[in-house]
Design an enzyme around this catalytic site. Structure first.
Site, PDB file in Angstrom:
ATOM      1  N   LEU A   1      -1.999 -11.206 -60.172  1.00 57.07           N
ATOM      2  CA  LEU A   1      -3.369 -10.694 -60.186  1.00 57.07           C
ATOM      3  C   LEU A   1      -3.335  -9.187 -60.353  1.00 57.07           C
ATOM      4  O   LEU A   1      -2.452  -8.512 -59.817  1.00 57.07           O
ATOM      5  CB  LEU A   1      -4.087 -11.028 -58.869  1.00 57.07           C
ATOM      6  N   ASP A   2      -4.324  -8.648 -61.078  1.00 56.08           N
ATOM      7  CA  ASP A   2      -4.487  -7.202 -61.130  1.00 56.08           C
ATOM      8  C   ASP A   2      -4.699  -6.709 -59.697  1.00 56.08           C
ATOM      9  O   ASP A   2      -5.207  -7.446 -58.839  1.00 56.08           O
ATOM     10  CB  ASP A   2      -5.710  -6.817 -61.966  1.00 56.08           C
ATOM     11  N   ARG A   3      -4.353  -5.481 -59.435  1.00 46.80           N
ATOM     12  CA  ARG A   3      -4.427  -4.912 -58.093  1.00 46.80           C
ATOM     13  C   ARG A   3      -5.782  -5.134 -57.433  1.00 46.80           C
ATOM     14  O   ARG A   3      -5.869  -5.450 -56.257  1.00 46.80           O
ATOM     15  CB  ARG A   3      -4.120  -3.420 -58.152  1.00 46.80           C
TER      16      ARG A   3
ATOM     17  N   THR B   1      -8.108  -7.437 -58.239  1.00 50.59           N
ATOM     18  CA  THR B   1      -8.616  -8.804 -58.344  1.00 50.59           C
ATOM     19  C   THR B   1      -8.295  -9.559 -57.068  1.00 50.59           C
ATOM     20  O   THR B   1      -7.185  -9.490 -56.551  1.00 50.59           O
ATOM     21  CB  THR B   1      -7.988  -9.528 -59.550  1.00 50.59           C
TER      22      THR B   1
END
Length: 172
Positions: free
Chosen positions: A23-25, A27
């Site tokens: 996951l993006d930081r 998200t």
């Protein structure tokens, strides 16, 4: 990764962090991590098949009336190690979206990934003029929370071939 490693360290277990999904930081939501090399290999083979489903929920700017898809190649933006862009020489990327709830100037979407490029949802939604709310990289909001959540994962387990489905409520 640090939280998972800390959990296993407290239990006194040696653990190698093997991410299947990332996951993006900013998200929130579900992330799949394998406990051993065999399971990691098994799940990675499933990742881009119909046996493995990743579903996200996002609040985007603007009103989207109907379900649709974005099929646009993504590559790293020149002069950046972080930013991505839609470009003809990029890697194939495909995102399906379905409106869940329409508001005055935003839409809550369900999104399914057929591919898994870095920042795929954020890049694709910005590309079609509906940036994710709170997206300071690809949108207009720099001081709000990113409204992107990994809400559902479905996969088959190794050994039993049992289908498991996990879900997580959106925090926004």
């Amino acid at each position: 990764a640090n939280a998972v490693m800390g959990y296993y360290n407290k239990k006194g277990e040696n653990f190698v962090f093997r991410a299947v999904t990332r996951l993006d930081r900013e998200t929130s939501g579900l992330c799949v991590i394998a406990k051993n090399a065999f399971t990691h290999g098994f799940l990675i083979k499933q990742l881009h098949s119909d046996d493995f489903l990743r579903e996200y929920t996002a609040l985007v700017h603007g009103v989207i009336e109907e379900a649709g898809f974005v099929e646009a190649p993504i590559r790293r933006r020149e002069q950046s190690i972080i930013l991505r862009c839609v470009a003809p020489d990029g890697d194939y990327a495909y995102t399906l979206y379905t409106p869940i709830e329409k508001r005055a100037d935003t839409t809550l979407l369900r999104l399914k990934l057929k591919t898994g490029r870095t920042h795929q949802i954020r890049v694709h939604m910005s590309h079609i003029g509906h940036a994710v709310v709170g997206d300071g990289l690809y949108g207009i909001d720099k001081n709000e929370r990113l409204c992107l959540h990994s809400s559902r994962v479905k996969l088959k387990l190794p050994f039993t071939n049992e289908t498991v489905e996990l879900s997580s409520d959106i925090p926004f």
